[in-house]
Design a protein around this motif. Structure first.
Motif, short mmCIF file in Angstrom:
data_model
loop_
_atom_site.label_atom_id
_atom_site.label_comp_id
_atom_site.label_asym_id
_atom_site.label_seq_id
_atom_site.Cartn_x
_atom_site.Cartn_y
_atom_site.Cartn_z
N ASP A 5 0.82 -1.22 0.00
CA ASP A 5 0.00 0.00 0.00
C ASP A 5 0.86 1.27 0.00
OD1 ASP A 5 0.46 -0.93 2.87
OD2 ASP A 5 -0.28 1.11 3.21
N LEU A 6 2.15 1.13 0.25
CA LEU A 6 3.03 2.30 0.24
C LEU A 6 3.63 2.55 -1.14
CD1 LEU A 6 4.87 1.68 3.64
CD2 LEU A 6 2.97 3.24 3.19
N VAL A 7 3.33 1.67 -2.07
CA VAL A 7 3.86 1.79 -3.43
C VAL A 7 2.82 2.45 -4.32
CG1 VAL A 7 4.70 0.46 -5.42
CG2 VAL A 7 5.26 -0.29 -3.09
N GLY A 8 3.27 3.36 -5.18
CA GLY A 8 2.33 3.95 -6.13
C GLY A 8 1.89 5.36 -5.78
N HIS A 9 2.56 5.98 -4.81
CA HIS A 9 2.19 7.35 -4.43
C HIS A 9 3.38 8.29 -4.52
CE1 HIS A 9 -1.21 5.16 -2.81
NE2 HIS A 9 -0.37 4.44 -2.08
N ALA A 10 4.30 8.01 -5.41
CA ALA A 10 5.54 8.81 -5.48
C ALA A 10 5.23 10.24 -5.91
CB ALA A 10 6.50 8.16 -6.48
N LEU A 11 6.07 11.16 -5.46
CA LEU A 11 5.94 12.56 -5.89
C LEU A 11 6.09 12.63 -7.42
CD1 LEU A 11 8.23 14.35 -3.24
CD2 LEU A 11 5.76 13.95 -3.14
N ASP A 12 5.45 13.63 -8.03
CA ASP A 12 5.48 13.76 -9.49
C ASP A 12 6.89 13.86 -10.05
OD1 ASP A 12 2.77 13.67 -9.56
OD2 ASP A 12 2.50 15.86 -9.66
N ILE A 13 7.78 14.47 -9.26
CA ILE A 13 9.13 14.68 -9.77
C ILE A 13 9.99 13.40 -9.75
CG2 ILE A 13 9.26 17.13 -9.09
CD1 ILE A 13 11.02 16.04 -6.66
N THR A 14 9.45 12.33 -9.19
CA THR A 14 10.25 11.11 -9.02
C THR A 14 10.67 10.50 -10.36
OG1 THR A 14 8.98 10.66 -7.01
CG2 THR A 14 10.29 8.84 -7.89
N PRO A 15 11.96 10.35 -10.58
CA PRO A 15 12.38 9.67 -11.82
C PRO A 15 11.81 8.25 -11.88
CG PRO A 15 14.26 10.72 -10.74
CD PRO A 15 13.11 10.80 -9.78
N THR A 16 11.51 7.79 -13.05
CA THR A 16 10.91 6.46 -13.24
C THR A 16 11.70 5.38 -12.48
OG1 THR A 16 10.24 7.15 -15.43
CG2 THR A 16 10.21 4.79 -15.01
N MET A 17 13.01 5.46 -12.60
CA MET A 17 13.86 4.45 -11.99
C MET A 17 13.84 4.50 -10.46
SD MET A 17 15.49 2.15 -13.70
CE MET A 17 16.90 1.75 -12.66
N LEU A 18 13.39 5.62 -9.89
CA LEU A 18 13.40 5.75 -8.43
C LEU A 18 12.01 5.53 -7.82
CD1 LEU A 18 15.88 8.69 -7.77
CD2 LEU A 18 16.32 6.29 -8.27
N ASP A 19 11.07 5.18 -8.67
CA ASP A 19 9.71 4.91 -8.20
C ASP A 19 9.62 3.41 -7.86
OD1 ASP A 19 6.98 4.52 -7.88
OD2 ASP A 19 6.45 5.97 -9.44
N TYR A 20 9.28 3.09 -6.61
CA TYR A 20 9.17 1.67 -6.23
C TYR A 20 8.21 0.92 -7.16
CZ TYR A 20 11.53 2.83 -1.81
OH TYR A 20 12.43 3.23 -0.87
N LYS A 21 7.21 1.66 -7.65
CA LYS A 21 6.21 1.03 -8.52
C LYS A 21 6.87 0.41 -9.76
CE LYS A 21 2.13 2.48 -10.93
NZ LYS A 21 1.65 3.74 -11.48
N THR A 22 7.86 1.12 -10.28
CA THR A 22 8.54 0.63 -11.48
C THR A 22 9.17 -0.73 -11.22
OG1 THR A 22 9.01 2.91 -12.10
CG2 THR A 22 10.31 1.20 -13.20
N ALA A 23 9.83 -0.85 -10.09
CA ALA A 23 10.48 -2.12 -9.76
C ALA A 23 9.45 -3.17 -9.37
CB ALA A 23 11.48 -1.92 -8.63
#
Ligand SMILES: *Cc1c(COP(=O)(O)O)cnc(C)c1O
Length: 360
Positions: free
Chosen positions: A211-229
């Motif tokens: 539930d903590l995945v998928g709420h990254a700040l807009d500025i988050t690079p794709t590679m630094l978004d947990y959702k991507t991984a």
């Protein structure tokens, strides 16, 4: 040359058995005619390695179904940025306990993206203890609460976890990952650079509640978004394949030795041997408050830099190496991670006694 007892804080000793298997499989991994270093990460062989690594870690730590296991790069230091970038979804406020060098770096990085509130610090006594926590100082609406479970440089460890209620507890577990029993359910997120206790440098393990995945700040690079991984099973791009392969074997080695509880017992025995030697010494002294002592990193001091130098040089001749303290604190530090055999610690304890007799 014979293998030494390597007390490095990281990269650190790996189980000899794992290194031997890696050597045997170097040129030909299980009959496929190539090294794990050379194979496609999209192939069956590597997919098997990744799946087995995750399965073993899941068994070891009893990781519940609603958590994801990610293998990332960038070290624990990258997590100092990824955690706030991903978890600052609501109030952009987080609580931190300041227990030394690594927690300060996490605080500094979080401040780039929001507010980092320090609820307690042990800076007044050079971080030689874990500060008492007053829940009245916690922010009830914080997006997360961050601790460094084991302070690699200062040699302290949280013997008890803070009660943070609904605020997700985030732990930098780099230097005591897999070394003692933790209930993963108590954490929103755990991260650890592999090179202390889990494998070689290059891989960083993140265990995050979904539930903590998928709420990254807009500025988050794709590679630094947990959702991507999370959505790509750590394979959005090329993962640190070889490091993951070694981690897998280290996880399986811990399982073979009886799992984390057995490892913790072994680590407690090892730490006792070393702390007893230091507490009985008139020349050397362990600097950390007894109740907060790390099981993994044991800093100690002598009365002078000359003695330090002599001790380090003579210890090295005995095959006891990498015992110099961190450059920021001086003195000595023995890191006794999972892979350090009991015999290595016994040898160091005996050497401390012998050196003391000869030098007093
Ligand atoms: C070593 C360490 C780090 C930094 O790890 P890198 O993988 O080098 O970025 C962060 N936190 C703790 C507790 C550490 O021991």
């Amino acid at each position: 040359m014979a293998r030494v007892y390597n007390f490095s804080a990281g990269p650190a000793m790996l189980p000899e058995e794992v290194l031997k298997t890696a050597a045997a499989e170097m040129l030909d991994y299980k009959g496929c005619g190539m090294s794990v270093m050379e194979m496609s990460h999209r192939g069956k062989q590597f997919e098997g390695i990744l799946a087995e690594a995750k399965a073993s870690l899941k068994r070891l730590l009893n990781i519940p179904e609603d958590y994801s296991i990610l293998f990332l790069q960038g070290g624990a230091s990258m997590q100092f940025a990824m955690v706030p970038l991903n978890l600052f979804g609501k109030t952009k406020k987080a609580d931190f306990v300041d227990t030394g060098t690594w927690s300060l770096k996490a605080i500094k990085e979080a401040k780039k993206y929001g507010a980092a509130n320090v609820v307690a610090s042990s800076s007044d006594k050079k971080y030689s203890y874990i500060p008492k926590l007053d829940a009245a100082k916690f922010s009830p609406d914080a997006d997360f609460f961050h601790i460094t479970t084991n302070n690699t440089i200062e040699g302290t460890r949280f013997a008890k976890l803070p009660e943070t209620g609904n605020v997700p507890l985030v732990a930098d577990m780099s230097s005591n990952f897999l070394s003692e029993v933790y209930d993963v359910k108590k954490f929103g997120l755990i991260y650890a650079g592999a090179q202390k206790n889990a494998g070689p440098a290059g891989a960083t393990v993140v265990i995050v509640r979904n539930d903590l995945v998928g709420h990254a700040l807009d500025i988050t690079p794709t590679m630094l978004d947990y959702k991507t991984a999370a959505e790509n099973d750590s394979m959005y791009n090329t993962p640190p394949c070889y490091s993951i392969y070694i981690c897998k074997m280290v996880f399986e080695w811990v399982e073979k030795l009886g799992g984390i509880a057995a490892m913790q017992k072994r680590n407690e025995d090892k730490a006792k041997i070393l702390y007893d030697a230091l507490d009985n010494s008139k020349l050397f002294k362990a600097v950390v408050a007894k109740e907060d002592r790390s099981l993994m990193n044991v800093p100690f001091v002598s009365p002078s830099e000359e003695i330090d130098k002599k001790f380090l040089a003579e210890a090295a001749k005995e095959g006891l190496v990498q015992l110099a303290g961190h450059r920021s604190v001086g003195g000595m530090r023995a890191s006794i991670y999972n892979a350090m055999p009991v015999d290595g610690v016994k040898k160091l304890a005996a050497f401390i006694g012998k050196f003391e007799k000869e030098n007093s």
